[in-house]
Design a protein around this motif. Sequence first.
Motif, PDB file in Angstrom:
ATOM      1  N   LYS A 171       0.786  -1.235   0.000  1.00  0.00           N
ATOM      2  CA  LYS A 171       0.000   0.000   0.000  1.00  0.00           C
ATOM      3  C   LYS A 171       0.813   1.278   0.000  1.00  0.00           C
ATOM      4  O   LYS A 171       0.277   2.342  -0.256  1.00  0.00           O
ATOM      5  N   GLY A 172       2.086   1.183   0.352  1.00  0.00           N
ATOM      6  CA  GLY A 172       2.915   2.382   0.461  1.00  0.00           C
ATOM      7  C   GLY A 172       2.985   2.867   1.888  1.00  0.00           C
ATOM      8  O   GLY A 172       2.066   2.673   2.695  1.00  0.00           O
ATOM      9  N   GLU A 173       4.073   3.507   2.203  1.00  0.00           N
ATOM     10  CA  GLU A 173       4.356   3.943   3.569  1.00  0.00           C
ATOM     11  C   GLU A 173       3.298   4.892   4.123  1.00  0.00           C
ATOM     12  O   GLU A 173       2.940   4.829   5.295  1.00  0.00           O
ATOM     13  N   GLU A 174       2.771   5.760   3.296  1.00  0.00           N
ATOM     14  CA  GLU A 174       1.812   6.773   3.738  1.00  0.00           C
ATOM     15  C   GLU A 174       0.548   6.157   4.325  1.00  0.00           C
ATOM     16  O   GLU A 174      -0.081   6.736   5.201  1.00  0.00           O
ATOM     17  N   LYS A 175       0.143   4.987   3.836  1.00  0.00           N
ATOM     18  CA  LYS A 175      -1.101   4.360   4.277  1.00  0.00           C
ATOM     19  C   LYS A 175      -0.896   3.362   5.415  1.00  0.00           C
ATOM     20  O   LYS A 175      -1.844   2.692   5.816  1.00  0.00           O
ATOM     21  N   CYS A 176       0.308   3.270   5.939  1.00  0.00           N
ATOM     22  CA  CYS A 176       0.615   2.283   6.981  1.00  0.00           C
ATOM     23  C   CYS A 176       1.159   2.914   8.253  1.00  0.00           C
ATOM     24  O   CYS A 176       1.836   2.246   9.035  1.00  0.00           O
ATOM     25  N   THR A 177       0.854   4.170   8.465  1.00  0.00           N
ATOM     26  CA  THR A 177       1.441   4.882   9.600  1.00  0.00           C
ATOM     27  C   THR A 177       1.067   4.249  10.939  1.00  0.00           C
ATOM     28  O   THR A 177       1.888   4.220  11.858  1.00  0.00           O
ATOM     29  N   ASP A 178      -0.164   3.715  11.048  1.00  0.00           N
ATOM     30  CA  ASP A 178      -0.558   3.097  12.320  1.00  0.00           C
ATOM     31  C   ASP A 178       0.264   1.843  12.601  1.00  0.00           C
ATOM     32  O   ASP A 178       0.670   1.597  13.742  1.00  0.00           O
ATOM     33  N   LEU A 179       0.554   1.051  11.579  1.00  0.00           N
ATOM     34  CA  LEU A 179       1.371  -0.154  11.756  1.00  0.00           C
ATOM     35  C   LEU A 179       2.835   0.199  12.012  1.00  0.00           C
ATOM     36  O   LEU A 179       3.516  -0.473  12.794  1.00  0.00           O
ATOM     37  N   ILE A 180       3.298   1.249  11.382  1.00  0.00           N
ATOM     38  CA  ILE A 180       4.672   1.718  11.618  1.00  0.00           C
ATOM     39  C   ILE A 180       4.816   2.177  13.057  1.00  0.00           C
ATOM     40  O   ILE A 180       5.791   1.825  13.741  1.00  0.00           O
ATOM     41  N   GLU A 181       3.848   2.922  13.549  1.00  0.00           N
ATOM     42  CA  GLU A 181       3.890   3.398  14.932  1.00  0.00           C
ATOM     43  C   GLU A 181       3.768   2.242  15.922  1.00  0.00           C
ATOM     44  O   GLU A 181       4.422   2.245  16.964  1.00  0.00           O
ATOM     45  N   ALA A 182       2.956   1.239  15.602  1.00  0.00           N
ATOM     46  CA  ALA A 182       2.823   0.071  16.479  1.00  0.00           C
ATOM     47  C   ALA A 182       4.162  -0.661  16.589  1.00  0.00           C
ATOM     48  O   ALA A 182       4.546  -1.113  17.676  1.00  0.00           O
ATOM     49  N   HIS A 183       4.876  -0.761  15.485  1.00  0.00           N
ATOM     50  CA  HIS A 183       6.187  -1.418  15.511  1.00  0.00           C
ATOM     51  C   HIS A 183       7.187  -0.579  16.311  1.00  0.00           C
ATOM     52  O   HIS A 183       7.957  -1.117  17.100  1.00  0.00           O
ATOM     53  N   LYS A 184       7.150   0.718  16.144  1.00  0.00           N
ATOM     54  CA  LYS A 184       8.033   1.597  16.920  1.00  0.00           C
ATOM     55  C   LYS A 184       7.741   1.469  18.407  1.00  0.00           C
ATOM     56  O   LYS A 184       8.666   1.426  19.228  1.00  0.00           O
ATOM     57  N   ASP A 185       6.463   1.408  18.776  1.00  0.00           N
ATOM     58  CA  ASP A 185       6.084   1.263  20.186  1.00  0.00           C
ATOM     59  C   ASP A 185       6.618  -0.050  20.750  1.00  0.00           C
ATOM     60  O   ASP A 185       7.116  -0.098  21.876  1.00  0.00           O
ATOM     61  N   CYS A 186       6.524  -1.115  19.973  1.00  0.00           N
ATOM     62  CA  CYS A 186       7.033  -2.414  20.398  1.00  0.00           C
ATOM     63  C   CYS A 186       8.543  -2.345  20.610  1.00  0.00           C
ATOM     64  O   CYS A 186       9.066  -2.843  21.609  1.00  0.00           O
ATOM     65  N   MET A 187       9.245  -1.715  19.693  1.00  0.00           N
ATOM     66  CA  MET A 187      10.702  -1.588  19.795  1.00  0.00           C
ATOM     67  C   MET A 187      11.083  -0.766  21.034  1.00  0.00           C
ATOM     68  O   MET A 187      12.006  -1.120  21.763  1.00  0.00           O
ATOM     69  N   ARG A 188      10.356   0.323  21.268  1.00  0.00           N
ATOM     70  CA  ARG A 188      10.633   1.152  22.443  1.00  0.00           C
ATOM     71  C   ARG A 188      10.391   0.374  23.732  1.00  0.00           C
ATOM     72  O   ARG A 188      11.143   0.521  24.703  1.00  0.00           O
ATOM     73  N   ALA A 189       9.345  -0.453  23.745  1.00  0.00           N
ATOM     74  CA  ALA A 189       9.038  -1.250  24.934  1.00  0.00           C
ATOM     75  C   ALA A 189      10.156  -2.231  25.258  1.00  0.00           C
ATOM     76  O   ALA A 189      10.349  -2.607  26.418  1.00  0.00           O
ATOM     77  N   LEU A 190      10.909  -2.624  24.251  1.00  0.00           N
ATOM     78  CA  LEU A 190      12.048  -3.534  24.452  1.00  0.00           C
ATOM     79  C   LEU A 190      13.341  -2.797  24.753  1.00  0.00           C
ATOM     80  O   LEU A 190      14.388  -3.410  24.913  1.00  0.00           O
ATOM     81  N   GLY A 191      13.270  -1.455  24.789  1.00  0.00           N
ATOM     82  CA  GLY A 191      14.432  -0.672  25.177  1.00  0.00           C
ATOM     83  C   GLY A 191      15.204  -0.045  24.027  1.00  0.00           C
ATOM     84  O   GLY A 191      16.244   0.574  24.252  1.00  0.00           O
ATOM     85  N   PHE A 192      14.723  -0.178  22.823  1.00  0.00           N
ATOM     86  CA  PHE A 192      15.405   0.441  21.685  1.00  0.00           C
ATOM     87  C   PHE A 192      15.013   1.911  21.603  1.00  0.00           C
ATOM     88  O   PHE A 192      13.883   2.278  21.861  1.00  0.00           O
ATOM     89  N   LYS A 193      15.975   2.743  21.243  1.00  0.00           N
ATOM     90  CA  LYS A 193      15.740   4.177  21.122  1.00  0.00           C
ATOM     91  C   LYS A 193      15.369   4.470  19.671  1.00  0.00           C
ATOM     92  O   LYS A 193      16.213   4.569  18.802  1.00  0.00           O
ATOM     93  N   ILE A 194      14.076   4.634  19.439  1.00  0.00           N
ATOM     94  CA  ILE A 194      13.561   4.858  18.095  1.00  0.00           C
ATOM     95  C   ILE A 194      12.977   6.252  18.031  1.00  0.00           C
ATOM     96  O   ILE A 194      12.219   6.657  18.851  1.00  0.00           O
TER      97      ILE A 194
END
Length: 67
Positions: free
Chosen positions: A44-67
């Motif tokens: 679909k392209g990056e523009e239409k997937c912002t919610d999934l991108i943010e969900a992945h960033k949240d998961c990474m942050r929860a594991l201690g990664f600085k995103i």
Amino acid sequence: MSTVSAASVEHAAVTEGTEQKKPLKPCCACPETKKVRDVCIIEKGEEKCTDLIEAHKDCMRALGFKI
């Protein structure tokens, strides 16, 4: 028989210690959100997937990664 048990326990202790010292790599973290995010971006392209991108960033942050 007790020798085998002792050897098994020692091996288990060494394995656990080794696993704890290896830090989680970003490429291996959050495989569930990463896969869904990547498929969405490809289809679909990056523009239409912002919610999934943010969900992945949240998961990474929860594991201690600085995103």
